[in-house]
Every structure is written in structure tokens, then in C-alpha cells.
Write a protein that holds these residues in place. Structure first.
Motif, PDB file in Angstrom:
ATOM      1  N   ALA A   8      78.189  58.616  45.916  1.00 39.53           N
ATOM      2  CA  ALA A   8      79.596  59.042  46.007  1.00 39.53           C
ATOM      3  C   ALA A   8      80.550  57.993  45.434  1.00 39.53           C
ATOM      4  O   ALA A   8      81.720  58.288  45.191  1.00 39.53           O
ATOM      5  CB  ALA A   8      79.959  59.350  47.456  1.00 39.53           C
ATOM      6  N   GLY A   9      80.060  56.771  45.213  1.00 42.17           N
ATOM      7  CA  GLY A   9      80.938  55.698  44.751  1.00 42.17           C
ATOM      8  C   GLY A   9      81.329  55.821  43.291  1.00 42.17           C
ATOM      9  O   GLY A   9      80.642  56.473  42.502  1.00 42.17           O
ATOM     10  N   PHE A  10      82.455  55.215  42.933  1.00 43.62           N
ATOM     11  CA  PHE A  10      82.902  55.157  41.539  1.00 43.62           C
ATOM     12  C   PHE A  10      83.836  53.960  41.404  1.00 43.62           C
ATOM     13  O   PHE A  10      84.556  53.615  42.347  1.00 43.62           O
ATOM     14  CB  PHE A  10      83.582  56.464  41.115  1.00 43.62           C
ATOM     15  N   PRO A  11      83.829  53.314  40.230  1.00 44.71           N
ATOM     16  CA  PRO A  11      84.539  52.027  40.112  1.00 44.71           C
ATOM     17  C   PRO A  11      86.059  52.141  40.182  1.00 44.71           C
ATOM     18  O   PRO A  11      86.725  51.155  40.464  1.00 44.71           O
ATOM     19  CB  PRO A  11      84.088  51.495  38.746  1.00 44.71           C
ATOM     20  N   GLU A  12      86.607  53.330  39.954  1.00 51.10           N
ATOM     21  CA  GLU A  12      88.066  53.483  39.975  1.00 51.10           C
ATOM     22  C   GLU A  12      88.617  53.729  41.387  1.00 51.10           C
ATOM     23  O   GLU A  12      89.825  53.915  41.559  1.00 51.10           O
ATOM     24  CB  GLU A  12      88.489  54.649  39.073  1.00 51.10           C
ATOM     25  N   LEU A  13      87.735  53.736  42.382  1.00 58.16           N
ATOM     26  CA  LEU A  13      88.168  54.072  43.748  1.00 58.16           C
ATOM     27  C   LEU A  13      89.335  53.217  44.232  1.00 58.16           C
ATOM     28  O   LEU A  13      90.219  53.690  44.948  1.00 58.16           O
ATOM     29  CB  LEU A  13      86.984  53.934  44.720  1.00 58.16           C
ATOM     30  N   PHE A  14      89.349  51.944  43.826  1.00 63.30           N
ATOM     31  CA  PHE A  14      90.349  50.999  44.344  1.00 63.30           C
ATOM     32  C   PHE A  14      91.557  50.850  43.423  1.00 63.30           C
ATOM     33  O   PHE A  14      92.502  50.132  43.736  1.00 63.30           O
ATOM     34  CB  PHE A  14      89.695  49.632  44.553  1.00 63.30           C
ATOM     35  N   ASP A  15      91.504  51.529  42.301  1.00 69.85           N
ATOM     36  CA  ASP A  15      92.534  51.379  41.278  1.00 69.85           C
ATOM     37  C   ASP A  15      93.888  51.896  41.759  1.00 69.85           C
ATOM     38  O   ASP A  15      94.011  53.066  42.142  1.00 69.85           O
ATOM     39  CB  ASP A  15      92.084  52.136  40.015  1.00 69.85           C
ATOM     40  N   GLY A  16      94.886  51.034  41.759  1.00 67.64           N
ATOM     41  CA  GLY A  16      96.229  51.432  42.173  1.00 67.64           C
ATOM     42  C   GLY A  16      96.397  51.564  43.675  1.00 67.64           C
ATOM     43  O   GLY A  16      97.436  52.018  44.150  1.00 67.64           O
ATOM     44  N   ARG A  17      95.378  51.194  44.433  1.00 64.45           N
ATOM     45  CA  ARG A  17      95.437  51.287  45.898  1.00 64.45           C
ATOM     46  C   ARG A  17      95.679  49.901  46.487  1.00 64.45           C
ATOM     47  O   ARG A  17      95.412  48.880  45.853  1.00 64.45           O
ATOM     48  CB  ARG A  17      94.113  51.856  46.431  1.00 64.45           C
ATOM     49  N   TRP A  18      96.160  49.855  47.718  1.00 62.80           N
ATOM     50  CA  TRP A  18      96.373  48.587  48.386  1.00 62.80           C
ATOM     51  C   TRP A  18      95.059  48.003  48.872  1.00 62.80           C
ATOM     52  O   TRP A  18      94.160  48.736  49.279  1.00 62.80           O
ATOM     53  CB  TRP A  18      97.290  48.763  49.601  1.00 62.80           C
ATOM     54  N   CYS A  19      94.968  46.670  48.809  1.00 67.69           N
ATOM     55  CA  CYS A  19      93.900  45.978  49.520  1.00 67.69           C
ATOM     56  C   CYS A  19      94.594  44.942  50.396  1.00 67.69           C
ATOM     57  O   CYS A  19      95.339  44.096  49.908  1.00 67.69           O
ATOM     58  CB  CYS A  19      92.919  45.298  48.567  1.00 67.69           C
TER      59      CYS A  19
END
Lengths: 295, 295
Positions: free
Chosen positions: B137-148
Motif C-alpha cells: 500500500a506504500g508509495f513515496p509521495e505519501l508524505f509530499d506536501g504533508r506536515w511532519c
């Protein structure tokens, strides 16, 4: 096509998101020889004429319905009774009266009381909408692929029901027929309760201290955001839905509150197995939606 | 680029949606010389190797972290303590330990108790996810533009914090630094309460009689649907979030319940002005989200 339109004259009482979208369908598909509209505000009447979605706009609903073959109530439910009283003497004999309201049983009871026996009442509910309001917000594809529920009353003329069905089919809707009371129960769970919950949780957040509130906006994507779209729906329309579907909504809310209290208790007591069990079961409903292509 | 990677060796403990997405980022951006992973199930280990997102997979977390410069906890929170105990003797001196968990304060307290003083703890929380689970289910864009969100503990080595920040920046995330307790309060409202409510309402619907349930699925688009996506999130992950952020969640739930009771009372008494007032205020929050480009 040069055949006669489905309706010679359609009168739309209210020309907001739903009414203006329906007007656009009528225009696009050539379903009405003439479209008249009714809106309380001068600005709305001017906008509807400017958009070309009505041939004439009136402040007085009685003037709008004069000579109409089909009259469609497209206002919040709270305005229905005054409109019904106002148009009753002006309705043509044999005219079809329908509506797009989200609550059916109490509304039908009231309409039946006020409308003359010489018209055909075919209540309807296109299950479609967005969080935007007003005639500019409408678009003809709004009903495409969405359900439209018809709740004919006892003794409804089958020919009148067929014409209303044909209009919504042309709009791209799938038609479902059910009793008014059953409609209200189903909607209390699929629509009214979710809106009530969304309004509440967004309201809870608006009451937070200002610095925390700005962070709610910042980190909304973590779950909160999905509720804000629902809670941005038209306030007057939704006020009237809750007031009119009171019994079914309170019943659904009662079940929800019991379930929430049980979950709260499980969290307080650290009963992880109960939480996991519920969260596993709720996944199934999502799968059912995906399977039914409703996701 | 031929420069040295950010980390010589990264160990991912857990390789589900978040862990496997991070692995894909590390691969894409060349941030790790070597990636090892840990998963309890043989099937998951085989899948991770087949996907090429890890160089070696282990059942024992102590083996996975041997020689690692960065160790990332990517499991549900409930597994953290056993993992911390298991890896403590195997951690390299000077290694950085971070995580992706949705609750911070109690977890940090526990990790600090078990991990040796010779490692640098830099807790983190990428505010990203989908309703899907597992390494596929993972993909490298998951965190793109999101807060960490990073919640460094007292005495955290600034160089270690910088390296973790650099990793998430490379993933496309925007970084926010806050205290663990404040993180837990903000998330209890933006994320945990919405999930709890969504789980509850979908649970309420699953308990309905079968014929009514099939109609819930059919007419889900009228509001209910938005809740089902949230309520399809990983059951074990969410069980652990509620158990670990118990106090903040119960506090948020208390506020929500009071507000819901007030609304229920207004509906029962037919107090339309109160309903309209709330529904008008909640629209403002949506506007704030749209303005903040979070909608």
C-alpha cells in the motif's frame, strides 16, 4: 429533436444549488417549453435571468406557477407551507407538483392539506448536493449517476409519476421508489446523522481557544478536514431538515450516543480488544461500499 | 550525486503503509546506504524483499538494528515497548532512534526508560496516511506536501534532529516542531476524535437490521460515505492510539458529547435559531481551511 418537450411550462420555486442545477438540465435536454422561477431576493432573480436558466423570475410564487404543468419546490423545507398556501389558488388543474426535499412524510402530510385535489403530488428527493449554495453554484451534471428517490402518495396518478421519473432519468439519476416514512428512516442514518455529527465536531473545534484553533486548521488533513466539508452545507436547509425529521433523527442519534458511550467506557478502561473488534467490523462496511461502487 | 548518503544504514521496524513508504523515499532519494527491515510475519518480509524496498528483512528487531545509524519505529504503538526492550542491547552507540507514531508524550516516557543513554531519541509523526495497510500500500509521495511534526525531548542532540528533519524534508514534508504534550492535544482534536466519531457512526450502521444496512450502502453518498473511509483505517494502529492518548481523547470527547447533547436538546425542542446559528459558524472553519489551502 422536434418533438414536444416533456413539460410545456415548468415553475421552479427556489433557484439555489438544486433548483438552478435542475433548470440547467431542463435547458440542456429541452425538457421544458418555458421555465419560470421564484426567488425572494431581487439579486437572485437577476442572477437567474443573467445565467439564462429561467425565462421569467417572480417574487410571488403564485405568479411563477400560473399556467405551469410542473411545479418543483426547491426551497428549504421551512418555506414549503407558506408557498403551498400561496400557490394553491393559482395552480392549473392537472398540474404536477413535486419537490426536492430531504424529508418526506411530514412534508407530504402538510402539502396534502394545502394543495387542491385537482393537482398531482409526486414528492421526490434527488440525493445529490455540494457544500455550495446559490444559482451560480449549480451545474447540470449534479444529478448524474446519483439516486433520486420518489415517494408517491396513495392514489398518485401513475402517468404523473412517470413524467417526474422521466425528468430525473434525463438528468442521469437512478430512480428508487419507496414510502415516505421509510425514506425518512434511511436518510436519518445515511445523511442526517452524519451531518449532525459533522456540524457538532466542527462546532466543538470552533469553540477552542484561538491558538489551538489555528493549529486545527493547520493539521486538519489528519481526519478533521473530511468533516468540515459536510459542516459547510447550507445552514437554513439543514436547520429545516432536523426540525422536520425530528423523530427519526433523535432515534438515530440515540443509537449513536449509546455506541459512543460504550466506546468511551472502553477507552477509559483500556479495553483494547473491544476497540479492535469494532474497528475491524467498520472496515467491512467500507468494503461493501467499494463493492457496490459507492466509495 | 556521488556524495555519501544521509545515513549509512537505516533500520525500519515495521514495514506497513508508513514504513514501506519511507523505505521508498530512502531508495528514491538515495538517503540510505543500506536498508534493513523487521516484520513479524514471513509473508511481509518476503513481500518487502520482492518489492526491493529493503536489503535484508529480519524477524528479530535486534538483528535488524545491528549497525544501524538510524532506527525508525513504524509499528502500531502497542508494539513499541517490547521492541524497545529487544533492541536496547543491540543499538550502536550514537545511533538516532525516531518513530512515526501518532501519540508522543507517553510513548517518549516509555522509550526513554528502555533505550540506552548512548542513542539519540528524536520522536516524529508524519501526519499522513491512507485507509490502506501493508507494504504494497506504500508509495513515496505519501508524505509530499504533508506536515511532519518533530517533538525533540529535552537535551536532544541538535545534529540528530537536523538529520531526521533532512530526511522528512527530502520526503516533501513541511516540518513543525512542538512539545510532545502539545502534539497530543492538537491531534486528539484534529485526528483522534474524528476517527473515534467515524468509527462509532459506521459501527452504529453495522448494527442495523440487514435490510436497512443494504440501503445504507446504497445511499451512502448522502453523507455517510465520508465517514466510512476514515473508519476503514488500520484497527490495531487506532486501538493503540486511543489507549495511549487516553486522557486527551477523553477530554476532547467530553467537549464533543456536551455539544452533541445541546444540539439534541435544540432539535427536540424545535429551537431552529440555535441550529442555524451553529451551522453558520461551522461554515467559517471550512472557509479558513480553504484560505489556508488545507481543504
Amino acid at each position: 429533436m422536434s418533438s414536444a418537450p416533456l413539460f410545456g411550462h415548468v415553475a421552479l420555486i427556489g433557484i439555489g444549488l438544486i433548483g438552478s442545477s435542475l433548470a440547467r438540465v431542463l435547458r440542456r435536454d429541452g425538457l421544458a417549453g418555458r421555465i419560470t422561477g421564484c426567488a425572494r431576493q431581487e439579486e437572485t432573480r437577476a442572477k437567474a435571468l443573467e445565467l439564462g436558466i429561467a425565462d421569467a423570475m417572480f417574487e410571488d410564487p403564485a405568479e411563477a406557477v400560473a399556467g405551469a404543468d410542473l411545479v418543483v419546490f426547491c426551497t428549504p423545507l421551512g418555506a414549503y407551507e407558506a408557498i403551498a398556501k400561496a400557490i394553491a389558488p393559482a395552480l392549473s388543474e392537472g398540474a404536477i407538483v413535486t419537490d426536492v426535499g430531504s424529508v418526506k412524510a411530514p412534508v407530504i402530510e402538510m402539502l396534502t392539506r394545502h394543495l387542491p385535489d385537482t393537482v398531482h403530488l409526486v414528492p421526490g428527493h434527488p440525493v445529490a448536493g455540494t457544500e455550495h449554495s446559490g444559482p451560480e453554484a449549480g451545474f447540470p451534471e449534479l444529478f448524474d449517476g446519483r439516486w433520486c428517490i420518489l415517494t408517491p402518495v396513495e392514489g398518485s396518478d401513475p402517468a404523473a409519476v412517470e413524467k417526474v421519473r422521466a425528468m430525473w432519468t434525463s438528468a442521469g439519476s437512478m430512480i428508487e421508489v419507496m414510502t415516505p416514512a421509510h425514506h425518512d428512516t434511511v436518510m436519518s442514518i445515511t445523511s442526517h446523522l452524519p451531518h449532525l455529527i459533522a456540524y457538532t465536531i466542527v462546532g466543538t473545534a470552533t469553540d477552542l481557544e484561538d491558538d489551538l484553533k489555528s493549529e486545527i486548521v493547520k493539521f486538519a488533513a489528519s481526519g478533521f478536514r473530511d468533516f468540515t466539508r459536510i459542516a459547510a452545507s447550507d445552514p437554513v436547509m439543514w436547520r429545516d431538515i432536523f426540525l422536520n425529521n425530528r423523530e427519526a433523527v433523535l432515534e438515530a442519534l440515540g443509537r449513536f450516543s449509546e455506541d459512543l458511550t460504550a466506546l468511551q467506557r472502553a477507552i477509559r478502561r483500556g479495553e483494547g480488544d473491544k476497540l479492535e473488534d469494532l474497528f475491524t467490523r467498520t472496515r467491512e462496511i467500507r468494503r461493501a461500499l467499494v463493492d457496490a461502487k459507492q466509495a
